[in-house]
Design a protein around this motif. Structure first.
Motif, PDB file in Angstrom:
ATOM      1  N   GLY A 139      37.680 -26.095  15.665  1.00 34.04           N
ATOM      2  CA  GLY A 139      38.012 -26.910  16.848  1.00 34.04           C
ATOM      3  C   GLY A 139      39.293 -26.355  17.445  1.00 34.04           C
ATOM      4  N   LEU A 140      39.253 -25.960  18.737  1.00 26.82           N
ATOM      5  CA  LEU A 140      40.439 -25.316  19.333  1.00 26.82           C
ATOM      6  C   LEU A 140      41.573 -26.312  19.515  1.00 26.82           C
TER       7      LEU A 140
ATOM      8  N   LYS B 279      42.999 -27.166  27.439  1.00 23.91           N
ATOM      9  CA  LYS B 279      43.174 -27.943  28.688  1.00 23.91           C
ATOM     10  C   LYS B 279      41.858 -28.046  29.448  1.00 23.91           C
ATOM     11  N   ALA B 280      41.031 -26.996  29.362  1.00 24.58           N
ATOM     12  CA  ALA B 280      39.741 -26.995  30.073  1.00 24.58           C
ATOM     13  C   ALA B 280      38.693 -27.835  29.350  1.00 24.58           C
ATOM     14  N   GLY B 281      39.027 -28.289  28.160  1.00 21.89           N
ATOM     15  CA  GLY B 281      38.039 -29.037  27.374  1.00 21.89           C
ATOM     16  C   GLY B 281      37.112 -28.118  26.591  1.00 21.89           C
TER      17      GLY B 281
ATOM     18  N   GLY C 201      30.596 -27.481  22.768  1.00 22.40           N
ATOM     19  CA  GLY C 201      29.594 -26.606  23.371  1.00 22.40           C
ATOM     20  C   GLY C 201      30.163 -25.311  23.927  1.00 22.40           C
ATOM     21  N   ARG C 202      31.480 -25.230  24.038  1.00 26.79           N
ATOM     22  CA  ARG C 202      32.088 -23.992  24.546  1.00 26.79           C
ATOM     23  C   ARG C 202      33.488 -23.787  23.968  1.00 26.79           C
ATOM     24  N   GLY C 203      33.734 -22.556  23.580  1.00 22.39           N
ATOM     25  CA  GLY C 203      35.074 -22.170  23.109  1.00 22.39           C
ATOM     26  C   GLY C 203      35.184 -20.695  23.420  1.00 22.39           C
TER      27      GLY C 203
END
Ligand code: CAA
Ligand code: NAD
Length: 282
Positions: A236-237, A267-269, A276-278
């Motif tokens: 998890g970022l 910050k972008a989620g 779903g995105r990293g």
């Protein structure tokens, strides 16, 4: 002191895994989350992992049923009133953890131990929000909990030997290996792991190589099971950034400065696998 009944707070990737291994080891477990959807998702995931263990003939159908029979869902902290141990695994945020510990202290029996699965936050500070700092301790499981053998046990300044021994015994009952660690930023695991992940992000940020190639270097060159950027997405970022902030602030050393690209993604989620995105898309 004998631990029989355990509450795990936070049904996310860590809390779900902790609840599962506790129930499999024979403890009565309450899995708590303030978010009913997260609770439902956490319980379904445990069922799925147990079904897979039956398929692989690691456990029997009746072991699975017994384990699920020891697991109860909870959406209110006051359900902890008969628990001998609470293991907190909510978001890596001091204000949230302090609120949870402050409330728990007024709910659980006098003998109960309060443990935190925090990745990096000071146990001594969390303990100070309670009137039982001697019974507060860090119990840091690794992700994915059902697979990874290690538990870092972190002593806060006032953690008693009795509390330490009870958690050490419990860890062994979960078939995990305990390691004793003092309360310093990042403890041992994340003081070593996170700067590597942060450096991998800088390597991409500075255009030295691509996300895939950085991972390939560490996988094929160092035999790591996952490349650092895949691992960051897996952890998890948001959690990675929180840990880097704790190291940066705690040691006051610029070598721990979180990479701006990590900040930007959070910050972008883009929080990694869970959103779903990293660094990758899921
Ligand atoms: N939950 C439960 N079980 C899982 C799982 C998960 N999220 N992911 C994989 N597994 C299980 C699989 O079911 C599989 O079990 P079976 O033998 O029953 O099939 C087993 O693990 C191996 O999985 P795979 O064959 O699919 O994949 P793999 O061999 O690549 O292993 C892995 C997966 C164990 C996650 C491996 O890639 C690995 O060890 N990665 C590194 C993990 C790591 O470094 N963890 C520490 C993170 S840092 C941390 O936790 C501290 C912190 O505070 C941030
Ligand atoms: P997550 O985001 O997957 O789950 C956190 C859960 O806590 C969510 O379901 C959320 O609804 C719930 N929650 C938040 N506030 C709550 C409250 N006040 N009461 C009840 N539930 C609440 O996070 P995670 O990755 O499982 O991490 C949880 C903790 O474990 C963090 O402290 C993290 O640093 C630590 N940790 C994470 C990893 C990892 O690899 N992700 C490894 C070891 C330790």
């Amino acid at each position: 002191m004998e631990i029989k009944k355990v509450m795990v707070i936070g049904a996310g990737q860590m809390g779900g895994g902790i609840a599962q291994v506790c129930a499999q080891a024979g403890f009565e477990v309450l899995l708590n989350d303030m978010n009913v959807e997260a609770l439902d998702k956490g319980l379904k995931r445990i069922e799925k992992l147990l079904a897979r263990a039956v398929e692989k003939e690691r456990i029997s159908e009746s072991d699975k049923a017994d384990t699920l029979g020891r697991l109860v869902a909870s959406s209110e902290l006051k359900d902890a009133q008969n628990c001998d141990l609470v293991i907190e695994a909510v978001v890596e945020n001091m204000a949230v953890k302090e609120k949870v510990f402050g409330e728990l202290d007024t709910i659980v029996p006098k003998h109960a131990i309060l443990a935190s699965n925090t990745s990096s936050l000071p146990i001594t500070e969390i303990a100070a929000t309670t009137k039982r700092p001697d019974q507060v301790i860090g119990m840091h499981f690794m992700n994915p909990v059902p697979v990874m053998k290690l538990v870092e046990i972190i002593r806060g300044l006032q953690t008693s030997d009795e509390t330490y021994k009870a958690i050490e015994d419990m860890t062994k009952k979960l078939s995990k290996v305990p390691v004793e660690v003092e309360d310093f930023p990042g403890f041992v695991a994340n003081r070593i792991l996170m700067p590597m992940i942060n450096e991998a992000i800088y390597t991409v940020y500075e255009g030295v190589s691509s996300v895939e190639d950085v991972d390939t270097v560490m996988k094929l060159g160092m035999n790591h099971p996952m490349g650092p950027l895949t691992l960051a997405d897996f952890i998890g970022l948001d959690t990675c950034l929180s840990i880097m902030e704790v190291l940066y602030e705690g040691f006051g050393d610029s070598k721990y400065r979180p990479c701006p690209l990590l900040r930007k993604y959070v910050k972008a989620g883009w929080l990694g696998k869970k959103s779903g995105r990293g660094f990758y898309q899921y």
